[in-house]
Design a protein around this motif. Structure first.
Motif, PDB file in Angstrom:
ATOM      1  N   LEU B   2     -13.458  63.508  49.729  1.00 37.41           N
ATOM      2  CA  LEU B   2     -13.034  64.613  48.882  1.00 37.41           C
ATOM      3  C   LEU B   2     -14.033  65.764  48.988  1.00 37.41           C
ATOM      4  CD1 LEU B   2     -10.803  65.333  46.819  1.00 37.41           C
ATOM      5  CD2 LEU B   2     -12.469  64.784  45.035  1.00 37.41           C
ATOM      6  N   LYS B 335       5.117  71.972  49.393  1.00 34.77           N
ATOM      7  CA  LYS B 335       4.388  70.731  49.640  1.00 34.77           C
ATOM      8  C   LYS B 335       5.102  69.894  50.715  1.00 34.77           C
ATOM      9  CE  LYS B 335       2.221  66.827  47.308  1.00 34.77           C
ATOM     10  NZ  LYS B 335       2.036  66.094  46.052  1.00 34.77           N
ATOM     11  N   PRO B 429      -3.349  67.547  50.274  1.00 32.51           N
ATOM     12  CA  PRO B 429      -3.618  68.013  48.907  1.00 32.51           C
ATOM     13  C   PRO B 429      -4.363  69.349  48.881  1.00 32.51           C
ATOM     14  CG  PRO B 429      -4.284  65.711  49.184  1.00 32.51           C
ATOM     15  CD  PRO B 429      -3.912  66.219  50.543  1.00 32.51           C
ATOM     16  N   ASP B 430      -5.349  69.493  49.764  1.00 32.83           N
ATOM     17  CA  ASP B 430      -6.122  70.737  49.788  1.00 32.83           C
ATOM     18  C   ASP B 430      -5.274  71.934  50.181  1.00 32.83           C
ATOM     19  OD1 ASP B 430      -8.411  69.735  48.908  1.00 32.83           O
ATOM     20  OD2 ASP B 430      -9.631  70.323  50.630  1.00 32.83           O
ATOM     21  N   GLU B 433      -2.901  72.838  47.320  1.00 34.08           N
ATOM     22  CA  GLU B 433      -3.605  73.519  46.231  1.00 34.08           C
ATOM     23  C   GLU B 433      -3.965  74.951  46.630  1.00 34.08           C
ATOM     24  OE1 GLU B 433      -6.910  71.313  44.672  1.00 34.08           O
ATOM     25  OE2 GLU B 433      -7.640  73.065  43.566  1.00 34.08           O
ATOM     26  N   ALA B 446      -3.502  72.431  41.352  1.00 30.92           N
ATOM     27  CA  ALA B 446      -4.243  71.181  41.537  1.00 30.92           C
ATOM     28  C   ALA B 446      -3.382  69.998  41.116  1.00 30.92           C
ATOM     29  CB  ALA B 446      -5.541  71.219  40.731  1.00 30.92           C
ATOM     30  N   LYS B 447      -2.633  70.188  40.014  1.00 29.60           N
ATOM     31  CA  LYS B 447      -1.786  69.098  39.529  1.00 29.60           C
ATOM     32  C   LYS B 447      -0.701  68.764  40.553  1.00 29.60           C
ATOM     33  CE  LYS B 447       1.431  68.641  36.196  1.00 29.60           C
ATOM     34  NZ  LYS B 447       2.242  69.606  35.514  1.00 29.60           N
ATOM     35  N   ALA B 449      -0.783  69.343  43.685  1.00 29.29           N
ATOM     36  CA  ALA B 449      -1.394  68.811  44.909  1.00 29.29           C
ATOM     37  C   ALA B 449      -1.658  67.318  44.777  1.00 29.29           C
ATOM     38  CB  ALA B 449      -2.691  69.561  45.211  1.00 29.29           C
ATOM     39  N   GLN B 450      -2.008  66.890  43.577  1.00 28.44           N
ATOM     40  CA  GLN B 450      -2.388  65.488  43.392  1.00 28.44           C
ATOM     41  C   GLN B 450      -1.196  64.576  43.090  1.00 28.44           C
ATOM     42  OE1 GLN B 450      -5.231  64.412  44.287  1.00 28.44           O
ATOM     43  NE2 GLN B 450      -6.024  66.492  44.599  1.00 28.44           N
ATOM     44  N   GLU B 451      -0.047  65.166  42.802  1.00 27.35           N
ATOM     45  CA  GLU B 451       1.135  64.335  42.524  1.00 27.35           C
ATOM     46  C   GLU B 451       1.436  63.414  43.699  1.00 27.35           C
ATOM     47  OE1 GLU B 451       4.600  66.696  41.874  1.00 27.35           O
ATOM     48  OE2 GLU B 451       4.003  67.282  39.845  1.00 27.35           O
TER      49      GLU B 451
END
Lengths: 187, 453
Positions: B2, B335, B429-430, B433, B446-447, B449-451
């Motif tokens: 990360l 995404k 993810p990056d 975001e 960010a939310k 991206a992390q889903e």
């Protein structure tokens, strides 16, 4: 020849230049000084060989052919010196650029003579000779970087054509480039 | 992991401030005397901020250099494409470069200083030089016998032009550069169009760049007021005709016939030898077909490359478009689109290399396509403006989308160059975001991206 400017030692230079280590330290204060000396030595030696080879033939185009042959032979056999004068020069800031410029200027007059042969001699761009010499240097730089120093001599015909085209036109340049230079390239 | 991802995040304002400060300091003091402390002092940031983005001074230099080269490459291609005829195209490129060097002296000095940073910086420069050489070499297309000029000629012309420009910049004589342009153009035109045409260049002087760059920016960006006014004709055809989603596509690029075998063979040969080192023998060996078969389909390596590039990009676009259309709302569509792109590139490292890296060195025809391909992804992001509140739209610049695509491509290319194409999917993810933040804010981005998918 694997070393760059930063990695080359004074010992490397004096061995290549054929000058005693003591003499170097008596005369020069820094590595840059040493490099300048090595570079001047190499340019002088290259020029000597070029003029020597060129003087054995009569016409200007044949002289370019013979001179370039001698030059490429010298670079191919002394890649470490060539690297100092050409490769590092375009990567190491102001002092190195001065070295590079001096190397270029040393060969400019030999090409400038072509203006007398050319029907357009007076009109040709003022920096044409710098462009030709700089172009040849760049090609050699690329080959040295890629570890292909031994192939440099095979570039002769292309570089002769490149150099003569602005003065004689493409057709005549190609014809002369196809001729094998009459002088020996052994140094 | 990360941590690494965080460091590579592109185009955050913090990161840009550091890069700008680095360029200024390096221009003033040189590579050796540029310290991280000086950079941070100028940027008004602290050490943790630096560590979030860079592994050290050298990394920071190379990143800035990479970005300058990419920017320069983009500008050169825009200049090249702004004209119809070859000498005009080349002149536009020369004027563009000189104009930039004259007006951005910090970047010019930085370009000199960064070369002290070692071989990686020089290699990057030489890649840009190969592109310039290919723009000069396009002159052979204007000739009756295109093969009559030696291939070293364009390389020599590009290199000597560089040497002369470099020397002027080092000596602080950037003001004299415009006078150099007609001289360099004259020498560059002679081998291709003859001595007379070369001499004619001398009379042209320095044509200051036309304002084509602004026109391009205007064309590709919607007006600020409405937010929904992306003209329909600016959408790529895939978006406009709303194709049905494609299901059950094999993960591997399908090889149906000899032509596709040759294309796949070319990709493998290039992955092994690079574009310039690849011969037709390499291609036919990888494709396991005869030389004669090669020539039944293509007349040259270049033609095969163009076909390969078009095929790969068509496949990539189709997958992105399908994924984009299948997803629910716009953020999830982005995404899904990015995910499809990364999945394809990770599954096909050779093709990834071919279309993201080698395309830049394979000559002007491909480079033009590369540029167009980048542009074709812009509308996917532009449609994110739709329905946003005025305060969000006010934050977006006309070139936001181009910057997003550019940043994304840069991150992906770096992975591929590093031989890590297989790990590309980790970037998802990056990238999500990074691209969503301008539209939905950083917390929401960010939310999303992390889903989990």
């Amino acid at each position: 020849m694997e070393k760059g400017y930063r990695a080359v030692t004074v010992a490397d230079i004096v061995r290549r230049a054929g000058i005693a280590r003591n003499t170097f330290y008596e005369n020069f204060s820094s590595k840059e000084d040493c490099f300048l000396a090595a570079s001047e030595f190499a340019v002088k030696e290259a020029l000597r060989r070029v003029v020597d080879a060129a003087s054995k033939v009569d016409t200007w185009p044949a002289r370019v052919n013979a001179g370039l042959a001698a030059f490429l032979h010298y670079v191919a056999t002394e890649p470490a010196l060539a690297r100092t004068c050409i490769v590092e020069a375009l990567s190491a800031g102001p002092a190195a650029v001065e070295r590079y410029e001096r190397s270029i200027q040393a060969f400019v007059p030999l090409f400038r003579m072509g203006r007398k042969v050319s029907s357009k001699g007076e009109e040709l761009p003022g920096t044409l000779e710098e462009t030709i010499v700089g172009g040849i240097f760049w090609i050699l730089y690329q080959r040295i970087i890629m570890g292909q120093a031994e192939q440099i001599e095979s570039l002769l015909a292309e570089l002769v054509e490149f150099s003569l085209t602005p003065y004689l036109g493409a057709e005549a340049a190609k014809r002369i480039a196809a001729e094998v230079p009459s002088t020996s390239t052994a140094g | 992991m990360l941590d690494l991802e965080t460091r590579e995040r592109a185009a955050s304002p913090e990161r840009e401030r550091i890069v700008e400060a680095l360029i200024e300091i390096a221009a003033e003091r040189g590579y050796a005397e540029t310290t991280i402390e000086l950079i941070l002092d100028r940027a008004g940031l602290d050490r943790p901020a630096f560590d979030r983005h860079f592994r050290g001074k050298y990394d920071c230099f190379l990143t800035a250099w990479q970005e300058i080269n990419e920017g320069c490459m983009r500008e050169m291609l825009e200049a090249f494409n702004s004209q119809e005829e070859w000498p005009d195209r080349l002149r536009a490129v020369a004027c563009e470069i000189v104009d930039n060097l004259r007006h951005d002296t910090n970047r010019a000095s930085f370009a000199v200083e960064v070369l002290s940073a070692g071989d990686a910086a020089r290699a990057r420069r030489d890649m840009t030089m190969r592109v310039i050489a290919s723009l000069i070499d396009a002159g052979r297309n204007e000739m009756d016998d295109p093969e009559s000029v030696p291939h070293t000629t364009a390389e020599a012309l590009a290199g000597s032009a560089y040497g002369q420009v470099y020397a002027k910049v080092v000596r602080g004589e950037a003001d004299e550069l415009p006078a150099l342009v007609p001289q360099l153009m004259s020498a560059a035109v002679m081998p291709y169009l003859g001595v007379e045409a070369g001499l004619a260049e001398l009379a042209r002087g320095f044509d200051p760049p036309a304002r084509y760059r602004r026109d391009v920016a205007k064309k590709s960006s919607p007006g600020k007021s409405g937010g929904t006014n992306v003209p329909a004709e600016d959408y790529p055809p895939e978006l406009a005709r709303l194709p049905p989603g494609r299901h059950g596509l094999p993960r591997e690029f399908v090889v149906h016939n000899q032509r596709e075998r040759l294309i796949a063979g070319l990709a493998e040969a290039i992955a092994e030898n690079g574009y310039s080192g690849t011969t037709i023998a390499h291609i036919t060996r990888h494709a396991a077909v005869s030389r004669r078969t090669f020539y039944e389909h293509f007349s040259s390596k270049d033609e095969c490359f163009v076909a390969a590039y078009d095929t790969v990009m068509a496949e990539l676009r189709q997958r992105v478009s399908a994924a984009f259309e299948e997803a629910g709302d716009w953020p999830h569509a982005v995404k899904a689109g990015i995910g499809a792109m990364l999945e394809f590139l990770a599954a096909e490292p050779s093709l990834a290399r071919l279309c993201m890296v080698e395309a830049l060195v394979a000559g002007p025809v491909v480079v033009e396509r590369y540029d167009a391909a980048i542009q074709s992804f812009v509308p996917y992001f532009q449609s994110g403006r739709e329905g946003r509140p005025p305060e969000v739209l006010a934050r977006l610049s006309p070139t936001t989308e181009e910057a997003l695509v550019g940043g994304m491509v840069s991150l992906i290319s770096r992975r591929i160059i590093a031989g890590k194409a297989e790990e590309l999917e980790e970037l998802l993810p990056d990238l999500v975001e990074f691209t969503l933040t301008p539209y939905v804010g950083s917390a929401e981005a960010a939310k999303l991206a992390q889903e989990p998918d």
